[in-house]
Each structure stands twice: as structure tokens, then as C-alpha cells.
Write an enzyme that holds these catalytic residues in place. Structure first.
Site, short mmCIF file in Angstrom:
data_model
loop_
_atom_site.label_atom_id
_atom_site.label_comp_id
_atom_site.label_asym_id
_atom_site.label_seq_id
_atom_site.Cartn_x
_atom_site.Cartn_y
_atom_site.Cartn_z
N GLU A 44 0.83 -1.21 0.00
CA GLU A 44 0.00 0.00 0.00
C GLU A 44 0.87 1.26 0.00
O GLU A 44 0.56 2.23 -0.71
CB GLU A 44 -0.93 0.00 1.21
N ASP A 63 -1.40 -15.10 1.92
CA ASP A 63 -0.37 -16.00 2.42
C ASP A 63 -0.32 -17.19 1.47
O ASP A 63 -1.25 -18.01 1.44
CB ASP A 63 -0.71 -16.44 3.84
N LEU A 64 0.74 -17.29 0.69
CA LEU A 64 0.84 -18.33 -0.32
C LEU A 64 1.02 -19.72 0.27
O LEU A 64 0.99 -20.72 -0.46
CB LEU A 64 1.99 -18.02 -1.28
N SER A 144 16.18 -19.26 -9.55
CA SER A 144 17.48 -18.99 -8.93
C SER A 144 18.54 -19.81 -9.66
O SER A 144 18.23 -20.85 -10.26
CB SER A 144 17.45 -19.40 -7.45
N TYR A 159 16.48 -25.56 -0.14
CA TYR A 159 16.05 -24.44 -0.99
C TYR A 159 16.38 -24.74 -2.45
O TYR A 159 15.55 -24.54 -3.34
CB TYR A 159 16.74 -23.15 -0.53
N VAL A 195 21.40 -11.48 -5.15
CA VAL A 195 20.65 -10.25 -5.39
C VAL A 195 20.62 -9.45 -4.09
O VAL A 195 20.55 -10.02 -2.99
CB VAL A 195 19.21 -10.54 -5.85
#
Length: 248
Positions: A44, A63-64, A144, A159, A195
Site C-alpha cells: 500500500e 499468504d501463499l 534462482s 532451498y 541479489v
């Protein structure tokens, strides 16, 4: 990019880092951007910052890790904006812990966000495009380099497994779309190395710290713009990029 002006893009993980940078660039190019994250207050604030640009940014809480919230998000976007033309699956996370000693419940959360939510959002976005017979649609997965090689760091091995899964999902989607009658719905992937974002700091419980060695989040946003700017008959499959100084 002119052909995308006025069309609707969904960006997950839009509150900070790469997601926020992608929102900025898409809004500047006239798109209606649906930014979603658990922290919708930051989105926002970004929307206020971008007021007066060619496009607009609308914040949604999602919330995925919860598939019902994903379904609700897409249903609400359909009701308010008609549907999704571009889906950028950017949200991702990891927790420290090796394969030998890691927390299984944390692994489950990684799979939910980095793999299942990506597949779910892509499925619903493509369904939205088909239902409306859009003239051109695009799914972009932010992957990635760890979806292409396993770093010699036990903390990121699970990951990396999730990002390898994303690489498989991207290729699977490409094959399924290519097997159908001619379509202008494309799928692409961007695979950055280091990144300058907070993802590693969050994993190590050091909020606010940003990766010093790394490309800028805007560099990833520029890659998104490149994919969208290519002609619909061209399939950009995967863009690998990293800082020049990154050795692995």
C-alpha cells in the site's frame, strides 16, 4: 511494452526486494498491477509512492502457504479486474538447516511457497487467460541459479531442491502449452544469482540486512520487461544472471 498497457499483472511477494522492483517497472509501463504478500501494508505504501505513474498498483493480502487464500485472491481479481494477463511468481523463502539436520516443517513451508504456490498460481492464471480468450498472456517464474546447480552450502540444499522443482515446473508448463492448438500464452523463468535483497537476512534472523554482493533488484525487473517486450512467437525460456564477481 506498449501492448501491455492497461492489462493486469499479478506479482507475488510484492512487498519488498525483487517483487517491489517488478511492481515499480510494470506500473511505470502502464499496467494494472496486483501486488500480493503477507505484508500488504508495504505494498500500500508503494502504491502511494507510484501514484501518478501510467499504471497503478493494488495491494492484496495473501499468504501463499494457504491454497484457499490463493483461490480467494484469483476470484477477487476476476470480480474486480476481469482476470490476469501476466503472472509473476516471485515469492520465495528458505530457512537455514542442512538436509541431515533441518526442520521438516520448515521444509514443508518451503515446498508450499516455492513449489506448490507457483504451480497453483500458474494454473489459475492460465485458466483465467483461456477463459477470456486473451490475445497474449505470460507467466514468469522467478527462480534462482540454485535451480541449476547445488551450492556447497548445506543451509541452502533444500532451498535448491525447491528451485530445481520450479525449473521442472517451468519446462512442464511450456511443454503442455506447446502441445495444444496455437497459443500466445508463454511461460518463462529468470534465475538470478546473488541479489541485493533481504531473503538471506530473514533466513538468518537478521531483519533489515541486505545482501551487499549482488545485482540490484531492478536488474531482475528489467529482465521481466525484456521477456514481456519480445514478440509473442518468441519463447524466452530461462535467463540466468549473476554479479560479475560471483564465482559460483
Amino acid at each position: 511494452m506498449d501492448r501491455w498497457a492497461g492489462r493486469v499483472a499479478l506479482v507475488t511477494g510484492a512487498s519488498v526486494g525483487i517483487g517491489a522492483a517488478i511492481c515499480r517497472e510494470l506500473v511505470k509501463h502502464g499496467m494494472i498491477v496486483i501486488g500480493c504478500a503477507r505484508n500488504d501494508k508495504q505494498i500500500e505504501a508503494l502504491s502511494v509512492e507510484l501514484a501518478g505513474q501510467a499504471g497503478s498498483l493494488v495491494a492484496f493480502h495473501c499468504d501463499l502457504n494457504d491454497s484457499d487464500q490463493i483461490e480467494t485472491l484469483f476470484a477477487t481479481v476476476r470480480e474486480q479486474f476481469g482476470g490476469i494477463d501476466v503472472c509473476v511468481n516471485n515469492a520465495g523463502l528458505y530457512f537455514t538447516g542442512s538436509l541431515l539436520n533441518g526442520d521438516v516443517e520448515k521444509w514443508r513451508t518451503i515446498l508450499n511457497v516455492n513449489v506448490l504456490a507457483v504451480a497453483h498460481c500458474a494454473q489459475l492464471a492460465i485458466r483465467s487467460m483461456r477463459d477470456r480468450n486473451v490475445d497474449e498472456g505470460q507467466v514468469i517464474n522467478i527462480c534462482s541459479l540454485s535451480g541449476h546447480r547445488v551450492p556447497p552450502n548445506p543451509d541452502v540444499h533444500f532451498y535448491a531442491a525447491s528451485k530445481y522443482a520450479m525449473t521442472a515446473l517451468t519446462e512442464g508448463l511450456r511443454q503442455e502449452l506447446a502441445a495444444e492448438p496455437p497459443t500466445k500464452i508463454r511461460v518463462a523463468q529468470i534465475s538470478p544469482g546473488l541479489v541485493q535483497t533481504e531473503i538471506a537476512a530473514r533466513a538468518h534472523n537478521e531483519p533489515g540486512r541486505v545482501m551487499e554482493l549482488g545485482v540490484e533488484a531492478k536488474n531482475i525487473a528489467d529482465a521481466v520487461l525484456y521477456i514481456l517486450s519480445t514478440p509473442p512467437e518468441l519463447q524466452v525460456h530461462d535467463i540466468l544472471l549473476r554479479p560479475t564477481a560471483q564465482r559460483t
